[in-house]
Enzyme design. Sequence first.
Site, mmCIF file in Angstrom:
data_model
loop_
_atom_site.group_PDB
_atom_site.id
_atom_site.type_symbol
_atom_site.label_atom_id
_atom_site.label_comp_id
_atom_site.label_asym_id
_atom_site.label_seq_id
_atom_site.Cartn_x
_atom_site.Cartn_y
_atom_site.Cartn_z
ATOM 1 C CB SER A 1 -3.682 7.884 -0.927
ATOM 2 O OG SER A 1 -3.885 6.875 -2.182
ATOM 3 C CE1 TYR B 1 -2.314 4.416 -7.400
ATOM 4 C CE2 TYR B 1 -4.008 5.010 -5.860
ATOM 5 C CZ TYR B 1 -2.908 4.269 -6.230
ATOM 6 O OH TYR B 1 -2.065 3.662 -5.412
ATOM 7 C CB THR C 1 0.721 6.781 -8.910
ATOM 8 O OG1 THR C 1 0.967 7.402 -7.674
ATOM 9 C CG2 THR C 1 1.207 5.332 -9.017
ATOM 10 C CE LYS D 1 4.293 6.970 -4.638
ATOM 11 N NZ LYS D 1 4.063 5.673 -5.012
ATOM 12 C CG HIS E 1 2.590 1.349 -6.073
ATOM 13 N ND1 HIS E 1 2.182 2.488 -6.604
ATOM 14 C CD2 HIS E 1 1.875 1.042 -5.412
ATOM 15 C CE1 HIS E 1 1.167 2.595 -6.378
ATOM 16 N NE2 HIS E 1 0.472 1.853 -5.524
#
Length: 385
Positions: free
Chosen positions: A133, A156, A182, A258, A282
Site C-alpha cells: 500500500s 492512491y 485505486t 483497482k 475497497h
Amino acid sequence: MTQALFRREFLRFLAASPLLSQSLESPLAALNVMDFEEKAKQTIPPAHFGYLSTGVDDDRTLRANRSGFDRLYLRPRRMVDVSQIDTSIQLFGESWKTPILLAPAGSQKAYHPEGEIAVARAAHAAGHLQILSTMTSSPIEDVAKEHTRKIWYQLYPTSKWEVTEKLVRHAEQVGAPVLVVTVDTQGGRNTETEARYRLHDARPCNSCHPMSNGKSTLRPKPMFQGIDMSDVTLHNPAQTWSQIERYRKLTKMKLLIKGLETGEDARLAVEHGVDGIIVSNHGARAAESGRGTIDALPEVVDAVNRRVPVLIDGGFRRGTDIFKALALGATAVCIGRPYLWALGAFGEAGVSRCLEILRAEFHLAMRQCGTPKIDAINKSYVGRV
C-alpha cells in the site's frame, strides 16, 4: 429437573467449557481463517481493530461481500484424475504458486510491530504475491528485501500530481513491475463502525495521530519521506479517465486499476490502456452500494472479454470462495482482512498459518470438483441459487 431448567443449566455448562471459552493460543490451533478474528480483537487496540473491521454506513456492503458467495453453489465433476493438483498461475510473465494474492492494506504496524515485514516473510515463504500500500508503515525497500520477489505497488491518486509522480518513481526504483491505481475512494466515506470502536479506546489519539493546529494528522509514512505533503490529500476527487492516460505515459510498469464494479467502467478502462482490473469495493469501505464484488465480477469479465486479466477482492474467507471466483472468470483473488487478523493475532506465524489454511482449502476444492489445473476451472463448475 424441568426441561427448561435443564436447558439453562446445559447452556451455562457450555459457556464455561474450556472448549468454547479458551482463546486461540497458537496459530496452529486455527481451523479456519475466521478463528483469527476473535484473537485479533483481543490483541489489537480497539480503535485500530475498528479501522480494520469497518465498512461504511450500515455495513450492508460489508455483509454483501460475504453473502454473495452463499448464492453460488459448486457443480463437482467426478471420475477425473486429481492425484496431482497444480495451483500455479501466470501474471504478466511471472509464475506464482497460487492465485491467492495479498491485497494492499495500509498501516499494518497498527496491528503488529513488524507490520508489512512480517507479512512479506510469510508471503515469500509460501510463494504468494504481495501488493504494498501507499500507506505502508514499513519502507518499500525493506518489504521488497524480505519478500525477495518483485512486489506490486498500490497507488492512491493524490491531489497533487508532483507528489503522485514522486511516489511512482520511488516504486520504479525498487523494481515494482506493476502499479495498482485505486480509484474507488475519491468520493469520501462514512465509517461508522470505526467511529464506534474508537469510543472504547482509552488511549490518547495523538499517541498514533499527532495533533497539528488542533487537528489529528497521520504520522508521516515512509513513502512520503522527503515530500512536501502540505495541502495534499490522498484522494483526488477531480480525477477522470484522462488521469489514467497520464499514468500510462508516466511509467513503463504494468498498470492495473483497482476499484471497478461495472462492465461499463471495465470497457472504458481497457480503452484507456490499462493492463488489468481488480474488481473491488475497497473491502466494502468505499460506497454503500449493497452489492458484493463476487456479484459484480461476471459483468466485468464479460466486458473485458479476455483482453486483460481480471482480479478480485472482497469477502474471501474459504477455499471454495476462491474457486467460485476463478470459475466466474477471475485470474486471481486478493485477500485482506484474514491475513491482517492473523498478523494482529500472532505476527508472521499467524499470517503463515492463514495462508496455509486458504491454500489447503483451495487445493481441496479443486480436487473435489475434478479440476487438476487452474485452467480447467470454468463457469460450468458453479451455479447460482
